[in-house]
Design a protein around this motif. Sequence first.
Motif, mmCIF file in Angstrom:
data_model
loop_
_atom_site.group_PDB
_atom_site.id
_atom_site.type_symbol
_atom_site.label_atom_id
_atom_site.label_comp_id
_atom_site.label_asym_id
_atom_site.label_seq_id
_atom_site.Cartn_x
_atom_site.Cartn_y
_atom_site.Cartn_z
ATOM 1 N N ALA A 30 6.578 -9.963 -12.008
ATOM 2 C CA ALA A 30 7.565 -10.613 -11.456
ATOM 3 C C ALA A 30 8.698 -10.237 -12.151
ATOM 4 C CB ALA A 30 7.472 -12.037 -11.491
ATOM 5 N N VAL A 31 8.737 -9.602 -13.331
ATOM 6 C CA VAL A 31 10.109 -9.321 -14.083
ATOM 7 C C VAL A 31 10.225 -7.842 -13.709
ATOM 8 C CG1 VAL A 31 10.879 -8.395 -16.485
ATOM 9 C CG2 VAL A 31 9.515 -10.587 -16.246
ATOM 10 N N PHE A 32 9.057 -7.044 -13.590
ATOM 11 C CA PHE A 32 9.374 -5.503 -13.015
ATOM 12 C C PHE A 32 9.850 -5.682 -11.677
ATOM 13 C CE2 PHE A 32 7.534 -4.364 -17.163
ATOM 14 C CZ PHE A 32 8.087 -3.385 -17.333
ATOM 15 N N ASN A 33 9.349 -6.443 -10.742
ATOM 16 C CA ASN A 33 9.523 -6.200 -9.438
ATOM 17 C C ASN A 33 10.901 -6.893 -8.983
ATOM 18 O OD1 ASN A 33 7.441 -4.721 -8.741
ATOM 19 N ND2 ASN A 33 6.353 -6.626 -8.684
ATOM 20 N N ILE A 75 14.795 8.310 -19.798
ATOM 21 C CA ILE A 75 13.870 7.433 -19.475
ATOM 22 C C ILE A 75 14.787 6.121 -19.002
ATOM 23 C CG2 ILE A 75 11.893 8.347 -20.238
ATOM 24 C CD1 ILE A 75 12.120 6.196 -22.511
ATOM 25 N N GLY A 76 14.250 5.003 -18.544
ATOM 26 C CA GLY A 76 14.905 3.841 -18.259
ATOM 27 C C GLY A 76 14.702 2.895 -16.762
ATOM 28 N N LEU A 77 15.021 3.829 -15.915
ATOM 29 C CA LEU A 77 14.797 3.315 -14.434
ATOM 30 C C LEU A 77 13.422 3.440 -14.012
ATOM 31 C CD1 LEU A 77 18.109 4.253 -12.673
ATOM 32 C CD2 LEU A 77 17.537 2.287 -14.018
ATOM 33 N N CYS A 78 12.912 2.779 -13.073
ATOM 34 C CA CYS A 78 11.811 2.952 -12.501
ATOM 35 C C CYS A 78 11.797 2.176 -10.978
ATOM 36 C CB CYS A 78 10.768 2.220 -13.168
ATOM 37 S SG CYS A 78 10.759 0.490 -13.377
ATOM 38 N N THR A 79 10.637 2.517 -10.284
ATOM 39 C CA THR A 79 10.422 1.791 -8.925
ATOM 40 C C THR A 79 9.796 0.499 -8.928
ATOM 41 O OG1 THR A 79 8.255 3.005 -8.432
ATOM 42 C CG2 THR A 79 10.500 4.280 -7.906
ATOM 43 N N SER A 80 9.746 -0.158 -8.109
ATOM 44 C CA SER A 80 9.206 -1.641 -8.098
ATOM 45 C C SER A 80 7.646 -1.305 -7.979
ATOM 46 C CB SER A 80 9.700 -2.606 -6.890
ATOM 47 O OG SER A 80 9.362 -1.765 -5.756
ATOM 48 N N SER A 81 7.026 -0.407 -7.350
ATOM 49 C CA SER A 81 5.797 -0.077 -7.067
ATOM 50 C C SER A 81 5.238 0.252 -8.479
ATOM 51 C CB SER A 81 5.494 1.037 -6.359
ATOM 52 O OG SER A 81 6.078 2.089 -6.541
ATOM 53 N N GLN A 82 5.769 0.602 -9.704
ATOM 54 C CA GLN A 82 5.169 0.977 -10.795
ATOM 55 C C GLN A 82 4.624 -0.255 -11.681
ATOM 56 O OE1 GLN A 82 8.591 3.060 -12.169
ATOM 57 N NE2 GLN A 82 6.922 4.528 -12.804
ATOM 58 N N SER A 83 4.737 -1.534 -11.084
ATOM 59 C CA SER A 83 3.962 -2.710 -11.438
ATOM 60 C C SER A 83 3.331 -3.574 -10.547
ATOM 61 C CB SER A 83 5.027 -3.576 -12.672
ATOM 62 O OG SER A 83 4.424 -4.580 -12.896
ATOM 63 N N ASP A 84 2.073 -4.293 -10.813
ATOM 64 C CA ASP A 84 1.471 -5.117 -9.584
ATOM 65 C C ASP A 84 1.033 -6.089 -10.527
ATOM 66 O OD1 ASP A 84 -1.307 -3.211 -8.824
ATOM 67 O OD2 ASP A 84 -0.597 -4.106 -10.666
ATOM 68 N N PRO A 141 18.620 -1.461 -4.648
ATOM 69 C CA PRO A 141 18.328 -1.964 -6.059
ATOM 70 C C PRO A 141 18.060 -1.195 -6.890
ATOM 71 C CG PRO A 141 16.495 -2.115 -4.524
ATOM 72 C CD PRO A 141 17.546 -1.500 -3.729
ATOM 73 N N LEU A 142 18.265 -1.676 -8.276
ATOM 74 C CA LEU A 142 18.012 -0.510 -9.392
ATOM 75 C C LEU A 142 17.018 -1.350 -10.294
ATOM 76 C CD1 LEU A 142 21.629 0.766 -10.352
ATOM 77 C CD2 LEU A 142 19.430 1.894 -9.033
ATOM 78 N N TYR A 143 15.672 -0.578 -10.481
ATOM 79 C CA TYR A 143 14.800 -1.356 -11.213
ATOM 80 C C TYR A 143 14.575 -0.657 -12.820
ATOM 81 C CZ TYR A 143 13.090 -3.306 -6.818
ATOM 82 O OH TYR A 143 13.119 -4.094 -5.723
ATOM 83 N N VAL A 144 14.476 -1.495 -13.587
ATOM 84 C CA VAL A 144 14.672 -0.892 -15.241
ATOM 85 C C VAL A 144 13.160 -1.055 -15.647
ATOM 86 C CG1 VAL A 144 15.592 -1.579 -17.363
ATOM 87 C CG2 VAL A 144 17.147 -1.408 -15.280
ATOM 88 N N ASP A 145 12.766 -0.178 -16.368
ATOM 89 C CA ASP A 145 11.540 -0.117 -17.203
ATOM 90 C C ASP A 145 12.050 -0.809 -18.590
ATOM 91 O OD1 ASP A 145 9.246 0.225 -18.950
ATOM 92 O OD2 ASP A 145 9.100 2.159 -18.432
ATOM 93 N N TYR A 146 11.652 -2.186 -18.748
ATOM 94 C CA TYR A 146 12.218 -2.899 -19.658
ATOM 95 C C TYR A 146 11.588 -2.694 -21.153
ATOM 96 C CZ TYR A 146 13.989 -6.057 -16.094
ATOM 97 O OH TYR A 146 14.939 -6.388 -15.162
#
Length: 532
Positions: free
Chosen positions: A194-197, A233-242, A276-281
Amino acid sequence: MEAVFPYSLEHKNINRTNGNATNPLFINIESFDSPEPQNVKVEIMLPQGLIFIGDELWQEIKSEAGSVIQREWILPPDYGQNFDLIYLKADNSLAAGNHEIIVKVSSENWQKNSIITFTHENETKSNLPVLINEQSLMPDKSKYNWYIQSITLPVDNFGTKDDRVKDGTIYIRDTALESFRNRMTGDGATNWSAVFNHPAAHLLLEMRNPQQDTRILKFKAELIDKLTGKPAIGLCTSSQSDNETEHGWAGQSGIEDASTAMISLDGKKSQTFILPLYVDYFRAVEGEYNLRVTVFGNGQEKIQEVPITIAKKRSMGLFAVGFSFLCFLIVCLNAQNLKKCIFNIGAKGAITIALFAAVAFGSIVVPTTLLGDVLHVVLGPFSGLVTGVLNGILLYLLVMALLVIYRKPGIVTLMFLVKWMLAGLMFGRFTPLGILSYMVYIVVLESVLYISGFYNKRDLTSGYVLFVSLAIGMADAFITMINLEQLMFFYRLYYADWYIGLYMLINGLVYSSVGTWLGYKVGIKLQQVMGE
């Protein structure tokens, strides 16, 4: 078979072209209940003046009546699908009015035909000037179909400028505190999926489209190191976590360390997109970067960079939580002093404290709990100014009246602990945040009374009580700030600085000082009654 021209990602029925615009034609073929693969031939007959923009997968045959583009597909057995998107450009020979595109799909045993009707309009010049920023200037404007006009961030999911943060600043969560925050609020372990998406921020992308093209374009946002100029590094896509892999990576999008999306130009000269901008926390590092935005498609690419800051907002929230835990520790270490206080005041004093705590519970906690939601509906965020009359004036009236009767250290602690236990038993308010809030009340008020010399003062004069009232008012203003910061930290709420200041002034300083002064007057009367 499905054939659409002009095609829009939002599936709008445009059915219109304008001037020399470029527009996509979408063709989709689905097969089912076929035991063997099928070889099919696709033919698209274009009217005179509609030019096919070359694609090596398609062959073009030109004639005086127009042109025919064709290719062959193999439909898989059972159920299969083939689709493609090709771009067509209108030239000056395409007359205004209605035109047809004929699409034929044929195999050995069948043939499907589709006729697409669209209306072409001659381009009309607008009186409005086209604004082009310095990064968007091109030598040959005739080839410049579309470009990036501006980039604004952060905005919310409705595209409204986010006034809570500085321009170009993205605040990200501190993963080191995420599990701690969730456990304190009763949510259990952190759901990293939920955090990553959930987007860390949104940006507003304004596109200019002078030729009024209809296009499907790809959007990519990536961080650029200011020193090296290389992607960071820092940004990612929402599909990178499920849900299955939690914070592990899921399906690959083909683009790493970037947020991606699809956008569709629908033929307007100016169009905005909220992306949207997704971040790899786990890998994002705080600092100054350039955000490189790339929009590309159909052989064209536009790039623009804006400076941004990646930051973690945690200072005041951490201070509030740390101070609350310190107060909790202080109360635990001084628990033995409460036993001495009870022995000093005797059974009569203990009963009196319980009575005052019960009155505080019945006159403050009960109406605030039952009517608080109704007031919140009517008054919104300012409902606390009304309930603050009870939590401020009435509460400190009872506290000061009790202190006038029994002027000993620990009286405030006993009253707040009994009030907290009553609230917990009746309304289930035994929460970690509730405990911390009461601990802050106890330690701050006891400290102010001790430092001001209230417990050692023989006679309470009006001037001295006025001083103590103002001191308690300022102390309650500090308590109000700590409690609001705790709410923001644990529940990810946001309170503007002016809102916090308003509550500190009204609910903290004014209500508490007035309540303390009135409590002194009531306490004097109660002393006379007890003496009699």
